[in-house]
Write an enzyme that holds these catalytic residues in place. Structure first.
Site: not given
Length: 406
Positions: A38, A196, A349, A372
């Site tokens: 980063r 999920k 990720g 996110g």
């Protein structure tokens, strides 16, 4: 349609430029940086401002400090040292930067201590944002990874800074996502893997309205297989979300789109790296077996789908790729993506880990490190930081190169 200003279009000589970067890198127990990806990615904005003759101030969040009570573990000191090495010049760390305006001459750069240490940062406090805005002539948001959070240095400040613009990283992310969603070349294919359905239900629903093919993987695929009437044994799935899976498939079918489900799968009787893999047709999974990957027939099917696509968005693996016995499906998927003529965007990720493991990073069209923010974009949400840049651009009537994005 969103429009925003770019750092590269601003007059920088003699200006004070404040860059909100994402320098939240992992460190080991000794406080040493273990991955500076980063930091390296953020250098472009800093060099652009420095080369343009600006006085450069940079800040970032780091970890999860308590506001007003920074500890040594919360400090950006290791990042300041690494920036000095990478830029080949001193990058002093300024601690009490709200109390006294840092002195920075043109062509110099300083790092402002962890912005999440300021009381009111996470609450998006306008009074704090106004104080920070007074430090600069140009505010630059180059932290797409924090674009889904409305905080003082990512959102409110854009309403007070004389000029608010996107840095190279932010602009590149929005350009790529715009290309994939705002005006995509079709067929548009989305790949969503994960354990999920519940964690990505809103993403799946949003994509069902927009894409031509929706490929599902992992535990998500198991729930869809269950919804289609296939046996899944003891595989990870969410039976209570079968109605939602059926609804998503119905939405796709009504649009003339589809959810191509596995034709064959690799199963085992236990979750372990050394568990032997057994190939089964999708209708022959035993009651005591668990699905951990797709089979070769499915891989060939998906490769043909991807070969015919024009735009691909990838988020999540098809199986337990961390185990060698169950990595073939995700590896075949990665290979099919890079061999396709389509423009591809990948993020998340597990996806980044798979891309690294299979060595295809150089051949993906764009790799998002937004985490996110990338997922919320896929959901169709408005990202607060992007909305703030749009509002600032409109207010100042300084748009030189309109850019459309989702």
């Amino acid at each position: 349609m969103t429009t925003f200003l770019r750092l590269e279009d601003q007059a920088l000589v003699g200006r004070r430029v404040l860059i909100r970067a994402d320098l939240n890198v992992p460190v080991d127990a000794e406080g040493r940086i273990s991955d500076d990806t980063r930091i390296v990615a953020s250098l472009a904005a800093m060099r652009l401002a420095l080369d343009g003759g600006a006085s450069v101030l940079v800040t970032s969040h780091f970890g999860r400090p308590r506001e007003g009570a920074l500890t040594a573990a919360d400090s950006l000191a290791p990042i300041a040292r690494r920036l000095s090495e990478l830029l080949g010049r001193p990058v002093p760390l300024i601690t009490d930067w709200l109390e006294e305006t840092p002195r920075v001459h043109p062509g110099e750069i300083v790092l402002l201590e962890n912005c999440r240490g300021n009381v009111g940062e996470k609450a998006n406090d306008p009074a704090l944002a106004q104080r920070i805005a007074r430090l600069c002539d140009i505010y630059v948001n180059d932290a797409f990874g924090a674009a889904h959070r409305a905080e003082a240095t990512t959102h409110a400040i854009a309403g007070f800074a004389p000029v608010a613009c996107a840095g190279p990283l932010m602009a590149a992310e929005l350009d790529a996502l715009n290309r994939a969603f705002a005006a995509p070349r079709r067929p548009l294919v989305a790949i969503v893997g994960g354990s999920k359905v519940s964690t990505k239900l809103s993403i799946l629903r949003s994509l069902a309205e927009r894409v031509d093919r929706l490929i599902v993987g992992g535990g998500i695929a198991n729930t869809f297989l269950l919804a289609a009437g296939h046996p899944i044994g003891k595989s990870l799935a969410e039976p209570d979300l079968v109605p939602e899976a059926r609804e998503i498939m119905a939405i796709m079918a009504a649009r003339g789109a589809s959810v191509p489900l596995p034709l064959d799968v690799l199963v085992a009787d236990r979750f372990a790296a050394d568990a032997p893999a057994t190939l089964r047709p999708v209708d022959s999974v035993g009651d005591d077996e668990m699905i951990f990957d797709v089979g070769p027939q499915t891989s060939r099917l998906l490769a043909s789908v991807l070969q015919e696509s024009a735009t691909i968005v990838w988020n999540g693996p098809l199986g337990v790729f961390e185990f060698a016995n169950f990595a073939a499906g995700t590896e075949a998927l990665a290979t099919a993506i890079v061999n396709s003529p389509a423009f591809s965007v990948a993020g998340g990720g597990d996806t980044l880990a798979a891309i690294s493991q299979f060595g295809v990073s150089e051949r993906i069209g764009y790799i998002s490190t937004g985490g996110g923010a990338f997922l919320e974009f896929l959901e169709g949400r408005t990202l607060p930081a992007v909305a703030a840049l749009e509002a600032a651009a409109q207010a100042h009537h300084q748009i030189k190169e309109p850019v459309a994005c989702h």
